[in-house]
Motif scaffolding. Structure first.
Motif, PDB file in Angstrom:
ATOM      1  N   GLU A 123     -45.733 -62.784 -67.068  1.00  0.00           N
ATOM      2  CA  GLU A 123     -45.681 -63.855 -68.142  1.00  0.00           C
ATOM      3  C   GLU A 123     -46.286 -65.060 -67.247  1.00  0.00           C
ATOM      4  OE1 GLU A 123     -41.519 -64.150 -69.137  1.00  0.00           O
ATOM      5  OE2 GLU A 123     -41.754 -62.189 -70.127  1.00  0.00           O
ATOM      6  N   LEU A 125     -48.682 -65.437 -65.988  1.00  0.00           N
ATOM      7  CA  LEU A 125     -50.123 -65.668 -66.006  1.00  0.00           C
ATOM      8  C   LEU A 125     -50.533 -66.483 -67.049  1.00  0.00           C
ATOM      9  CD1 LEU A 125     -51.359 -62.181 -65.304  1.00  0.00           C
ATOM     10  CD2 LEU A 125     -51.574 -63.955 -63.771  1.00  0.00           C
ATOM     11  N   ILE A 126     -49.575 -66.898 -67.950  1.00  0.00           N
ATOM     12  CA  ILE A 126     -49.711 -67.918 -68.996  1.00  0.00           C
ATOM     13  C   ILE A 126     -50.477 -69.338 -68.345  1.00  0.00           C
ATOM     14  CG2 ILE A 126     -47.623 -69.032 -69.067  1.00  0.00           C
ATOM     15  CD1 ILE A 126     -47.894 -68.878 -72.295  1.00  0.00           C
ATOM     16  N   LYS A 129     -54.167 -68.849 -69.101  1.00  0.00           N
ATOM     17  CA  LYS A 129     -54.541 -67.916 -70.088  1.00  0.00           C
ATOM     18  C   LYS A 129     -55.913 -68.397 -70.774  1.00  0.00           C
ATOM     19  CE  LYS A 129     -52.072 -70.656 -73.696  1.00  0.00           C
ATOM     20  NZ  LYS A 129     -53.162 -70.593 -74.499  1.00  0.00           N
ATOM     21  N   ASP A 130     -56.307 -69.607 -70.654  1.00  0.00           N
ATOM     22  CA  ASP A 130     -57.493 -70.317 -71.212  1.00  0.00           C
ATOM     23  C   ASP A 130     -58.826 -70.028 -70.219  1.00  0.00           C
ATOM     24  OD1 ASP A 130     -56.211 -71.092 -73.431  1.00  0.00           O
ATOM     25  OD2 ASP A 130     -55.589 -72.872 -72.589  1.00  0.00           O
ATOM     26  N   LEU A 151     -49.533 -59.678 -71.305  1.00  0.00           N
ATOM     27  CA  LEU A 151     -51.187 -59.932 -71.106  1.00  0.00           C
ATOM     28  C   LEU A 151     -51.785 -60.249 -72.670  1.00  0.00           C
ATOM     29  CD1 LEU A 151     -52.043 -57.109 -68.623  1.00  0.00           C
ATOM     30  CD2 LEU A 151     -51.304 -59.389 -68.097  1.00  0.00           C
ATOM     31  N   VAL A 153     -51.579 -62.679 -74.206  1.00  0.00           N
ATOM     32  CA  VAL A 153     -52.096 -64.017 -74.406  1.00  0.00           C
ATOM     33  C   VAL A 153     -53.057 -64.553 -73.793  1.00  0.00           C
ATOM     34  CG1 VAL A 153     -49.399 -64.741 -74.760  1.00  0.00           C
ATOM     35  CG2 VAL A 153     -50.433 -64.831 -72.423  1.00  0.00           C
ATOM     36  N   LEU A 154     -53.772 -63.610 -72.947  1.00  0.00           N
ATOM     37  CA  LEU A 154     -54.854 -63.928 -72.063  1.00  0.00           C
ATOM     38  C   LEU A 154     -56.157 -63.702 -72.996  1.00  0.00           C
ATOM     39  CD1 LEU A 154     -53.651 -62.331 -68.701  1.00  0.00           C
ATOM     40  CD2 LEU A 154     -53.207 -64.677 -69.609  1.00  0.00           C
ATOM     41  N   THR A 155     -56.651 -64.360 -73.981  1.00  0.00           N
ATOM     42  CA  THR A 155     -57.339 -64.089 -75.024  1.00  0.00           C
ATOM     43  C   THR A 155     -58.785 -64.579 -74.447  1.00  0.00           C
ATOM     44  OG1 THR A 155     -57.068 -66.284 -75.784  1.00  0.00           O
ATOM     45  CG2 THR A 155     -55.817 -64.686 -76.920  1.00  0.00           C
ATOM     46  N   LYS A 156     -58.872 -64.916 -73.344  1.00  0.00           N
ATOM     47  CA  LYS A 156     -60.280 -65.164 -72.625  1.00  0.00           C
ATOM     48  C   LYS A 156     -60.600 -64.130 -71.695  1.00  0.00           C
ATOM     49  CE  LYS A 156     -60.649 -69.323 -74.169  1.00  0.00           C
ATOM     50  NZ  LYS A 156     -61.443 -69.801 -75.424  1.00  0.00           N
TER      51      LYS A 156
END
Length: 190
Positions: A123, A125-126, A129-130, A151, A153-156
């Motif tokens: 968590e 790593l938020i 995330k970008d 993971l 939330v790691l949309t990139k």
């Protein structure tokens, strides 16, 4: 979700765990030192955190080389950006991921055999995330399917490697769920 607000709560939490003396040392090496942060900035402090915990870092000025020796850091007056973290066999913990705040160039993180990284550890790593593009999570035996779901939330992310996860019972299911959230990410499970 366990939320610990101060050092005494953190120590009390880990006092009841099985980590013992090394658990206290790991906490000390993972807690953000706000005074040091103000003095040297987020990238230097993050590099110090990773190196103190046995990991390695790479910088924008030497992108192909990871340093593992604390004494190899540039002088404090030299500014740099961290672009990669290899926390293999290190003692990084979730509370340590607060060091990532303000590190706006971290593209790659390897979390291999991180024994102190607990179920909710990913968590943290938020904070990247970008910007995070490449992630490896392997041999982190305190993490299960639930922990890996953080993971999403790691949309990139462009690449995600997950393997050797002893307590992940259904890696195929987790991978499928992650693929739904991380549409532009190549996920491999060696």
């Amino acid at each position: 979700m366990l939320l610990l607000n101060n050092t005494s709560q953190i120590i009390k939490h880990y006092k009841n765990s099985t980590k013992g003396l090394w658990g206290y040392v790991a906490i000390a090496f993972n807690k953000v030192d706000e005074n040091r942060l103000k003095l040297v900035g987020p990238n230097r402090l993050c590099a110090e955190w990773v190196l103190k915990n046995g990991g390695a870092v790479s910088f924008s000025v030497m992108s192909n080389k990871y340093i593992k020796d604390y004494n190899s850091l540039p002088p404090e007056n030299v500014k740099f950006n961290i672009i990669g973290i290899d926390a293999s066999n290190s003692s990084v913990m979730k509370i340590g991921f607060d060091h990532l705040k303000g590190c706006n160039h971290v593209e790659k993180i390897i979390l291999h055999n991180c024994k102190h990284l607990e179920e909710d550890g990913l968590e943290g790593l938020i904070n990247v995330k970008d910007i995070l593009k490449h992630l490896q999570v392997s041999g982190c035996y305190n993490i299960t399917e639930s922990g890996l779901s953080a993971l999403k939330v790691l949309t990139k992310l462009e690449t995600l490697r997950i393997f050797d996860m002893k307590y992940v019972q259904n890696l195929e299911k987790v991978t499928s769920e992650l693929k739904t959230s991380l549409k532009n990410c190549k996920i491999t499970t060696e």
